[in-house]
Every structure is written in structure tokens, then in C-alpha cells.
Design a protein around this motif. Structure first.
Motif, PDB file in Angstrom:
ATOM      1  N   MET A 161       0.861  -1.197   0.000  1.00 54.39           N
ATOM      2  CA  MET A 161       0.000   0.000   0.000  1.00 54.39           C
ATOM      3  C   MET A 161       0.891   1.238   0.000  1.00 54.39           C
ATOM      4  O   MET A 161       1.371   1.688   1.042  1.00 54.39           O
ATOM      5  CB  MET A 161      -0.903  -0.022   1.237  1.00 54.39           C
TER       6      MET A 161
ATOM      7  N   ASP B 258      -4.908  -4.312 -10.095  1.00 61.50           N
ATOM      8  CA  ASP B 258      -4.873  -4.311  -8.630  1.00 61.50           C
ATOM      9  C   ASP B 258      -5.620  -3.108  -8.056  1.00 61.50           C
ATOM     10  O   ASP B 258      -6.350  -3.224  -7.069  1.00 61.50           O
ATOM     11  CB  ASP B 258      -3.429  -4.308  -8.130  1.00 61.50           C
ATOM     12  N   LEU B 259      -5.428  -1.944  -8.681  1.00 59.29           N
ATOM     13  CA  LEU B 259      -6.142  -0.754  -8.227  1.00 59.29           C
ATOM     14  C   LEU B 259      -7.646  -0.921  -8.439  1.00 59.29           C
ATOM     15  O   LEU B 259      -8.447  -0.629  -7.544  1.00 59.29           O
ATOM     16  CB  LEU B 259      -5.644   0.477  -8.985  1.00 59.29           C
TER      17      LEU B 259
ATOM     18  N   GLU C  93       1.195   0.109  -8.538  1.00 61.58           N
ATOM     19  CA  GLU C  93       0.389  -1.087  -8.801  1.00 61.58           C
ATOM     20  C   GLU C  93      -0.066  -1.142 -10.265  1.00 61.58           C
ATOM     21  O   GLU C  93      -0.241  -0.109 -10.907  1.00 61.58           O
ATOM     22  CB  GLU C  93      -0.876  -1.092  -7.931  1.00 61.58           C
TER      23      GLU C  93
ATOM     24  N   SER D 205      -6.072   5.677  -8.045  1.00 59.56           N
ATOM     25  CA  SER D 205      -5.217   5.892  -6.875  1.00 59.56           C
ATOM     26  C   SER D 205      -5.764   6.990  -5.970  1.00 59.56           C
ATOM     27  O   SER D 205      -5.561   6.960  -4.754  1.00 59.56           O
ATOM     28  CB  SER D 205      -3.780   6.217  -7.305  1.00 59.56           C
TER      29      SER D 205
ATOM     30  N   MET E  56      -7.939   5.209  -3.788  1.00 59.52           N
ATOM     31  CA  MET E  56      -7.148   4.531  -2.764  1.00 59.52           C
ATOM     32  C   MET E  56      -6.842   5.484  -1.613  1.00 59.52           C
ATOM     33  O   MET E  56      -6.915   5.110  -0.438  1.00 59.52           O
ATOM     34  CB  MET E  56      -5.847   4.000  -3.371  1.00 59.52           C
TER      35      MET E  56
ATOM     36  N   ASP F 194      -9.435  -3.606  -8.657  1.00 60.12           N
ATOM     37  CA  ASP F 194     -10.044  -4.629  -7.808  1.00 60.12           C
ATOM     38  C   ASP F 194     -10.158  -4.188  -6.349  1.00 60.12           C
ATOM     39  O   ASP F 194     -10.917  -4.781  -5.577  1.00 60.12           O
ATOM     40  CB  ASP F 194      -9.221  -5.926  -7.868  1.00 60.12           C
ATOM     41  N   THR F 195      -9.420  -3.139  -5.965  1.00 53.94           N
ATOM     42  CA  THR F 195      -9.374  -2.720  -4.563  1.00 53.94           C
ATOM     43  C   THR F 195     -10.445  -1.695  -4.211  1.00 53.94           C
ATOM     44  O   THR F 195     -10.926  -1.645  -3.076  1.00 53.94           O
ATOM     45  CB  THR F 195      -7.982  -2.145  -4.225  1.00 53.94           C
ATOM     46  N   VAL F 196     -10.814  -0.857  -5.181  1.00 51.90           N
ATOM     47  CA  VAL F 196     -11.739   0.239  -4.876  1.00 51.90           C
ATOM     48  C   VAL F 196     -13.126  -0.034  -5.469  1.00 51.90           C
ATOM     49  O   VAL F 196     -13.256  -0.722  -6.484  1.00 51.90           O
ATOM     50  CB  VAL F 196     -11.210   1.599  -5.394  1.00 51.90           C
TER      51      VAL F 196
ATOM     52  N   SER G 201     -14.870   6.794   0.709  1.00 56.24           N
ATOM     53  CA  SER G 201     -14.929   5.977  -0.503  1.00 56.24           C
ATOM     54  C   SER G 201     -15.399   6.864  -1.645  1.00 56.24           C
ATOM     55  O   SER G 201     -15.736   8.043  -1.449  1.00 56.24           O
ATOM     56  CB  SER G 201     -15.887   4.803  -0.322  1.00 56.24           C
TER      57      SER G 201
ATOM     58  N   ASN H  99      -9.934   5.901   0.466  1.00 47.11           N
ATOM     59  CA  ASN H  99     -10.076   4.747   1.356  1.00 47.11           C
ATOM     60  C   ASN H  99      -9.159   4.869   2.563  1.00 47.11           C
ATOM     61  O   ASN H  99      -9.549   4.572   3.704  1.00 47.11           O
ATOM     62  CB  ASN H  99      -9.753   3.452   0.606  1.00 47.11           C
ATOM     63  N   HIS H 100      -7.928   5.306   2.321  1.00 48.37           N
ATOM     64  CA  HIS H 100      -6.969   5.474   3.414  1.00 48.37           C
ATOM     65  C   HIS H 100      -7.471   6.467   4.455  1.00 48.37           C
ATOM     66  O   HIS H 100      -7.211   6.308   5.654  1.00 48.37           O
ATOM     67  CB  HIS H 100      -5.621   5.949   2.856  1.00 48.37           C
TER      68      HIS H 100
END
Length: 216
Positions: free
Chosen positions: A1, A26-27, A22, A55, A58, A29-31, A66, A61-62
């Protein structure tokens, strides 16, 4: 991360930087994206823009948000549902968001030779006198960032970087200055913070960026 850096501007303002390492999958699938932003993502022709877009999510999310907490007004300015102010920027391998209790604008730019070629279109060239070539590139990039940040903060049609936004004299080492917007028969004043961001890429030549933040 790969959260690259966190910058605390004041008690109510923090900037978060993400280094994009990434692959797109990957990005993606994560958000989670709203339907509108899923369509928006798929209209982007460049994978670099797509990864920058993801990103930013991302980073949301951090920070405990969202994509569903973010919306854009009729002029394209981003807002958060909880009333916090947000500003967003993306440049090549980095994205950044600022979250604040105050209205704010940020701009992230890769320092490149091209900025000196276009500098006469957006700034007073005399502000680059007596500097090395490298420092001229850095200062011109910061000045572009100052004007872009103020433009994002105000979000008014018709603002000209060259004719309406003026930075007051500053030194690169100060990392802080002031600027003014002369528009619609009023003068607005801003505090500007700027920072140089190192990509810290050990596998290839490190590239530096400037991050600029504007606040009233």
C-alpha cells in the motif's frame, strides 16, 4: 500500500500522496466506484489517467472515505458529503488529495524542462532571474502550481493565470509565500505552501515533483 507521504499543513488540513506502483487491475479490484465514475473511468483513453483516477480512490479509502462519499458540482469541483473540503491532483506516478475544514486548492506537477518554454504564457519571467537553470525549472513549476491551486480553489470561469493571479516574491528555501487574485473588481489574498517531492526511485533516475497548496 504505497502511501508515499503525509503533510500536515495546519491543525485542520492534511495532504496525502500516493505513489502509483500497482498495475491497473490491482487498483481496480481494490476500490468500489459509483456507476457514474465507473463509466467515467472507462471513457479515459490513457491507462495513466485511469490509474491516477483509481489511486485517488485509494487515498480516499486510506482517509476513511470511498468514491460514494465524493461528488462533483456543476463546475467540476470535488466535494465530500460530510462537508469537509477536498482538492485533488495527479501527475504521472503520483496522486494527491488534501482534506481540510477550509476551502483549499492543491496542484502536483512533475518538474520538467517544458515549463520554461511556456512560462511567458502564465508568469512574469523576471521572477526567474539570477537563478540556476534547475532552480528556474523548480520556481516556474511552483508558480504554475500557485496559479493552478488558486484557480481550483476559486473555481470561477474567466480567471487568467497571467492576467489575474500574482505571486509575491519568494525564495525556494522558504517553502511558503503569498499570492493575490485580482478578479471581478476585488483582490483576494492567499497563503501558499509548497514542497518538493522526491520519487525515491532506486531503479531509475529519481524524478522530482512540486506540490503546492493554496488557502485563503
Amino acid at each position: 500500500m504505497p502511501l508515499h507521504q503525509t503533510l500536515k499543513i495546519n491543525d485542520s488540513t492534511t495532504i496525502y500522496l500516493w505513489k502509483i506502483t500497482e498495475p491497473f487491475e490491482d487498483l481496480f479490484d481494490t476500490v468500489a466506484l459509483t456507476d457514474v465514475n465507473y463509466i467515467r473511468l472507462n471513457t479515459m483513453k490513457s491507462e495513466g489517467h485511469q490509474k491516477g483516477f483509481l489511486s485517488v480512490r485509494m487515498l480516499l479509502n486510506h482517509c476513511g472515505y470511498s468514491d460514494f462519499d465524493l461528488y462533483y458540482d456543476e463546475f467540476g469541483k470535488p466535494h465530500l458529503n460530510d462537508g469537509k473540503h477536498i482538492s485533488i491532483s495527479h501527475s504521472f506516478d503520483f496522486s494527491a488529495i488534501a482534506i481540510s475544514d477550509e476551502n483549499i486548492g492543491i496542484d502536483l506537477e512533475l518538474i520538467k524542462e517544458k515549463v520554461l518554454k511556456i512560462a511567458p504564457r502564465f508568469m512574469e519571467i523576471s521572477h526567474l532571474e539570477h537563478l540556476s537553470h534547475q532552480d528556474q525549472m523548480k520556481k516556474a513549476t511552483i508558480i504554475w502550481g500557485i496559479k493552478e491551486s488558486i484557480f481550483k480553489l476559486e473555481n470561477e470561469v474567466g480567471i487568467s493565470f497571467l492576467d489575474h493571479i500574482f505571486e509575491n516574491p519568494f525564495q525556494l528555501a522558504e517553502k511558503k509565500c503569498t499570492a493575490e487574485l485580482h478578479f471581478n473588481n476585488t483582490i483576494q489574498q492567499y497563503t501558499i505552501y509548497f514542497e518538493e517531492i522526491d520519487s525515491n526511485d532506486s531503479e531509475q533516475m529519481s524524478q522530482n515533483y512540486t506540490l503546492v497548496c493554496a488557502m485563503k
